[in-house]
Write an enzyme that holds these catalytic residues in place. Structure first.
Site, PDB file in Angstrom:
ATOM      1  N   GLU A 245       1.005  -1.065   0.018  1.00 34.36           N
ATOM      2  CA  GLU A 245       0.044  -0.010   0.173  1.00 34.36           C
ATOM      3  C   GLU A 245       0.981   1.266   0.076  1.00 34.36           C
ATOM      4  O   GLU A 245       1.650   1.521   0.946  1.00 34.36           O
ATOM      5  CB  GLU A 245      -0.846   0.185   1.166  1.00 34.36           C
ATOM      6  CG  GLU A 245      -2.154   0.760   0.995  1.00 34.36           C
ATOM      7  CD  GLU A 245      -1.949   2.164   1.313  1.00 34.36           C
ATOM      8  OE1 GLU A 245      -1.544   2.974   0.366  1.00 34.36           O
ATOM      9  OE2 GLU A 245      -2.251   2.534   2.473  1.00 34.36           O
ATOM     10  N   CYS A 279      -1.907   8.859   2.547  1.00 36.70           N
ATOM     11  CA  CYS A 279      -1.656   8.382   1.162  1.00 36.70           C
ATOM     12  C   CYS A 279      -2.617   8.815   0.315  1.00 36.70           C
ATOM     13  O   CYS A 279      -2.479   9.080  -0.839  1.00 36.70           O
ATOM     14  CB  CYS A 279      -1.363   7.062   1.370  1.00 36.70           C
ATOM     15  SG  CYS A 279      -2.286   5.962   2.214  1.00 36.70           S
ATOM     16  N   GLU A 379       4.575  12.771  -4.435  1.00 41.19           N
ATOM     17  CA  GLU A 379       3.948  12.904  -3.251  1.00 41.19           C
ATOM     18  C   GLU A 379       4.674  13.671  -2.195  1.00 41.19           C
ATOM     19  O   GLU A 379       5.849  13.605  -1.939  1.00 41.19           O
ATOM     20  CB  GLU A 379       3.889  11.369  -2.618  1.00 41.19           C
ATOM     21  CG  GLU A 379       3.120  11.422  -1.561  1.00 41.19           C
ATOM     22  CD  GLU A 379       2.574   9.987  -1.122  1.00 41.19           C
ATOM     23  OE1 GLU A 379       3.758   9.125  -1.056  1.00 41.19           O
ATOM     24  OE2 GLU A 379       1.503   9.438  -0.756  1.00 41.19           O
TER      25      GLU A 379
HETATM   26  P1  TAP Z   1       9.102   4.456   4.369  1.00 40.29           P
HETATM   27  O1  TAP Z   1      10.462   4.705   4.582  1.00 40.29           O
HETATM   28  O2  TAP Z   1       8.438   3.692   3.288  1.00 40.29           O
HETATM   29  O3  TAP Z   1       8.709   3.463   6.008  1.00 40.29           O
HETATM   30  C1  TAP Z   1       7.597   2.812   6.187  1.00 40.29           C
HETATM   31  C2  TAP Z   1       7.901   1.417   7.000  1.00 40.29           C
HETATM   32  O4  TAP Z   1       8.992   0.709   6.228  1.00 40.29           O
HETATM   33  C3  TAP Z   1       8.718   2.057   8.408  1.00 40.29           C
HETATM   34  O5  TAP Z   1       8.432   0.877   9.316  1.00 40.29           O
HETATM   35  C4  TAP Z   1       9.944   1.922   7.693  1.00 40.29           C
HETATM   36  O6  TAP Z   1      10.993   1.707   9.067  1.00 40.29           O
HETATM   37  C5  TAP Z   1      10.108   0.623   7.161  1.00 40.29           C
HETATM   38  N1  TAP Z   1      11.378   0.661   6.307  1.00 40.29           N
HETATM   39  C6  TAP Z   1      12.270   1.430   5.670  1.00 40.29           C
HETATM   40  N2  TAP Z   1      13.263   1.037   5.068  1.00 40.29           N
HETATM   41  C7  TAP Z   1      12.901  -0.254   4.988  1.00 40.29           C
HETATM   42  C8  TAP Z   1      13.489  -1.292   4.104  1.00 40.29           C
HETATM   43  N3  TAP Z   1      14.668  -1.093   3.460  1.00 40.29           N
HETATM   44  N4  TAP Z   1      13.044  -2.600   4.338  1.00 40.29           N
HETATM   45  C9  TAP Z   1      12.125  -2.904   4.877  1.00 40.29           C
HETATM   46  N5  TAP Z   1      11.262  -1.685   5.761  1.00 40.29           N
HETATM   47  C10 TAP Z   1      11.647  -0.511   5.644  1.00 40.29           C
HETATM   48  O7  TAP Z   1       8.302   5.985   4.642  1.00 40.29           O
HETATM   49  P2  TAP Z   1       8.670   6.976   5.627  1.00 40.29           P
HETATM   50  O8  TAP Z   1      10.149   7.347   5.464  1.00 40.29           O
HETATM   51  O9  TAP Z   1       7.980   6.820   6.942  1.00 40.29           O
HETATM   52  O10 TAP Z   1       8.130   8.216   4.556  1.00 40.29           O
HETATM   53  C11 TAP Z   1       8.776   8.535   3.412  1.00 40.29           C
HETATM   54  C12 TAP Z   1       7.646   8.689   2.208  1.00 40.29           C
HETATM   55  O11 TAP Z   1       6.784   7.787   2.260  1.00 40.29           O
HETATM   56  C13 TAP Z   1       6.818   9.740   2.876  1.00 40.29           C
HETATM   57  O12 TAP Z   1       7.271  11.132   2.481  1.00 40.29           O
HETATM   58  C14 TAP Z   1       5.707   9.467   1.689  1.00 40.29           C
HETATM   59  O13 TAP Z   1       5.569  10.111   0.585  1.00 40.29           O
HETATM   60  C15 TAP Z   1       5.573   8.164   1.856  1.00 40.29           C
HETATM   61  N6  TAP Z   1       4.697   7.207   2.883  1.00 40.29           N
HETATM   62  C16 TAP Z   1       3.719   6.974   2.555  1.00 40.29           C
HETATM   63  C17 TAP Z   1       2.706   6.171   3.144  1.00 40.29           C
HETATM   64  C18 TAP Z   1       1.551   5.400   2.707  1.00 40.29           C
HETATM   65  S1  TAP Z   1       0.380   5.071   3.768  1.00 40.29           S
HETATM   66  N7  TAP Z   1       1.370   5.189   1.684  1.00 40.29           N
HETATM   67  C19 TAP Z   1       3.161   6.309   4.694  1.00 40.29           C
HETATM   68  C20 TAP Z   1       4.280   6.707   5.243  1.00 40.29           C
HETATM   69  C21 TAP Z   1       5.082   7.490   4.283  1.00 40.29           C
HETATM   70  P3  TAP Z   1      11.486   2.766   9.918  1.00 40.29           P
HETATM   71  O14 TAP Z   1      10.386   3.745  10.438  1.00 40.29           O
HETATM   72  O15 TAP Z   1      12.523   2.367  10.804  1.00 40.29           O
HETATM   73  O16 TAP Z   1      12.064   3.661   8.862  1.00 40.29           O
END
Ligand code: TAP
Length: 476
Positions: A245, A279, A379
């Protein structure tokens, strides 16, 4: 200070095999509010082993007992309401009224919905010469983001438990405490040991260990496209199932017969809710050329309905970005919008007037946006709107679909034929007309780069199952 340096593995709170910790910061005050363990690959191995051992028995648990389990979780979740509301206000910076009305409520609703779905879920199906059984998929790895700490985790947990799968969950390291409360809830209601395991830590260690673990059958991930893609690559090594997602750049199409004020309020609500960290938020507003001036004027008048500020204040609508990094990202997009020639109509760079601490952005509206500008394509995950004009409806639909994403679409207007035309033409997983309320029994997920798979309701449960076809079964 909240010091939660243990993981929940095999029905117990256990020490990490490593000693590193991660600090958690309140984004409104910039103060450290606690720390969690920075888990290791070995912690993940132990959690997966527990989930693997619990699977044969849990996957056979009678459906009625799984319904009861979900209902008991929902009851205990309600008992922890104050704790959940408080922690999401502190770790995410969500305004306290929204922590209750949105975050707490959505988290609860998924457990209740899954229990209801399970009562009528069709586990078997008979065809001409085959008998089809839906079986739990196995050990599942759940990786969740920070923007909806309870909602994102509970939709996955409720579906996994309903399906009879066992799991290892890794919440976002910026908002881990709501997940820890959920683990306490699961512990209190007696979820069988090993069925639910929580390992805290960074995505690069714990998340990677989950997505590449050979004994994990399925990874359900919510977050950024970049991480989604890397999870898919890891999963490809041993042909794991994945559900992703991901992000969105959803359009809001305003029809010519729409009420301008209602349209303006809808548009502002989309970017102001959860500080734009949604999102499915509509961040590209596609407005008839002749309505543009009145629409911008209406938003200028209405923006005071969305006060930005202290999350502890009951009147606040919009809190800070979750982190300094996220704040800097939002600020750089605002700068980029100006550089690319869009016109600032509301807001702009920097913190709102009168706020000198915390990761607060201004509610910002750009006009004269071309759909190929960066601010209209990427985004931003902040309270930033791009307003784009159209002459005829077909042009509005073309603009709406001119994105790599397809998570959601929104329409404001009255003409039934036009509403139907736009709803059926937008290539996205969910369409909302005139502020219709959410339906947690309906599927949620994206077309195109917004993801793979669906969450919520029976669709969410199906993600944690595999169909098995049996031919030639004797009838008695
Ligand atoms: P992500 O980096 O994608 O983090 C989401 C989850 O994935 C967190 O639990 C994160 O852990 C984990 N994660 C990070 N690197 C990973 C890897 N290599 N392998 C497996 N899991 C990993 O998102 P973010 O940094 O929180 O946000 C960055 C951007 O993502 C935002 O600006 C936004 O555009 C997007 N975002 C989208 C959504 C939805 S709902 N679509 C939600 C949040 C963010 P850590 O927390 O420890 O890094």
């Amino acid at each position: 200070m909240l010091n939660h340096t243990k993981h929940y593995i095999n029905g117990e709170w256990v020490d990490s095999t490593g000693s590193d910790t991660i600090e958690v910061i309140n984004p409104a005050t910039e103060e450290v509010i606690g720390k969690i363990s920075s888990g290791t690959e070995e912690d993940v191995n132990q959690a997966v082993q527990a989930a693997k051992e619990a699977f044969p028995s849990f996957s056979q648990m009678p459906v009625d007992d799984r319904v009861k389990l979900l209902e008991n979780i929902a009851k205990e979740y309600e008992n922890r309401k104050d704790d959940l509301v408080k922690i999401m206000t502190e770790e995410l910076g969500s305004p306290i009224t929204k922590s209750e009305q949105i975050h707490y409520q959505m988290g609860l609703a998924h457990f209740k919905q899954a229990a209801e779905e399970l009562k009528t879920f069709q586990f078997t199906e008979e065809r001409d010469n085959s008998y089809i059984i839906k079986e739990p998929i196995g050990v599942s790895g759940l990786i969740t983001p920070w923007n909806f700490p309870t909602n994102q985790i509970s939709t996955k947990l409720a579906s996994a438990l309903a399906a009879g799968s066992t799991l290892v969950v890794k919440p976002a390291s910026q908002t881990p405490f709501a997940a820890i409360i959920i683990a306490e809830i699961f512990d209190k209601v007696g979820v069988p040991k090993g069925v639910f395991n929580l390992v805290n830590g960074s995505g690069s260690v714990v998340g990677e260990a989950i997505s590449s673990h050979p004994d994990i059958d399925f990874v359900s991930f919510t977050g950024s496209g970049a991480v989604g893609s890397s999870i898919m690559k890891n999963a490809a090594e041993d042909i794991k199932n994945v559900s992703l997602e991901l992000g969105g750049k959803s359009p809001l199409v305003i029809l010519k017969d729409a009420d301008v004020k209602e349209a303006a309020r809808t548009a502002l609500t989309q970017i102001a809710t959860n500080t734009g960290q949604v999102c499915a938020a509509a961040t590209r507003v596609i407005v008839p050329e002749e309505m543009h001036k009145d629409f911008i004027q209406a938003m200028k008048e209405l923006v005071t309905e969305f006060p930005v500020g202290d999350p502890q204040d009951k009147n606040t609508f919009t809190g800070p970005q979750v982190s300094e990094e996220q704040w800097k990202t939002v600020q750089s997009y605002i700068k980029k919008g100006e550089e690319e020639g869009a016109t600032l109509a509301i807001g702009g760079p920097g913190r709102p007037d009168g706020i000198d601490k915390g990761f607060f952005s201004k509610i910002t509206v750009f006009t004269n946006v071309q759909n190929d500008m960066t601010i209209a394509q990427e985004e931003i995950f902040g309270p930033v709107m791009s307003v784009i004009t159209y002459k005829v409806l077909d042009e509005a639909i073309e603009i709406a679909n001119d994105t790599v994403y397809g998570l959601a679409g929104y329409i404001v207007g009255n003409d039934k034929e036009e509403l139907k035309k736009v709803a059926s033409s937008i290539r996205a997983g969910q369409i909302r007309i005139n502020n219709s309320k959410s339906d947690l029994s309906a599927p949620f997920g994206g077309f195109k780069q917004s993801g793979i798979g669906r969450e919520w309701g029976n669709y969410g449960i199906e993600e944690f199952m595999e169909p098995k076809a049996i031919m030639g079964m004797p009838s008695n």
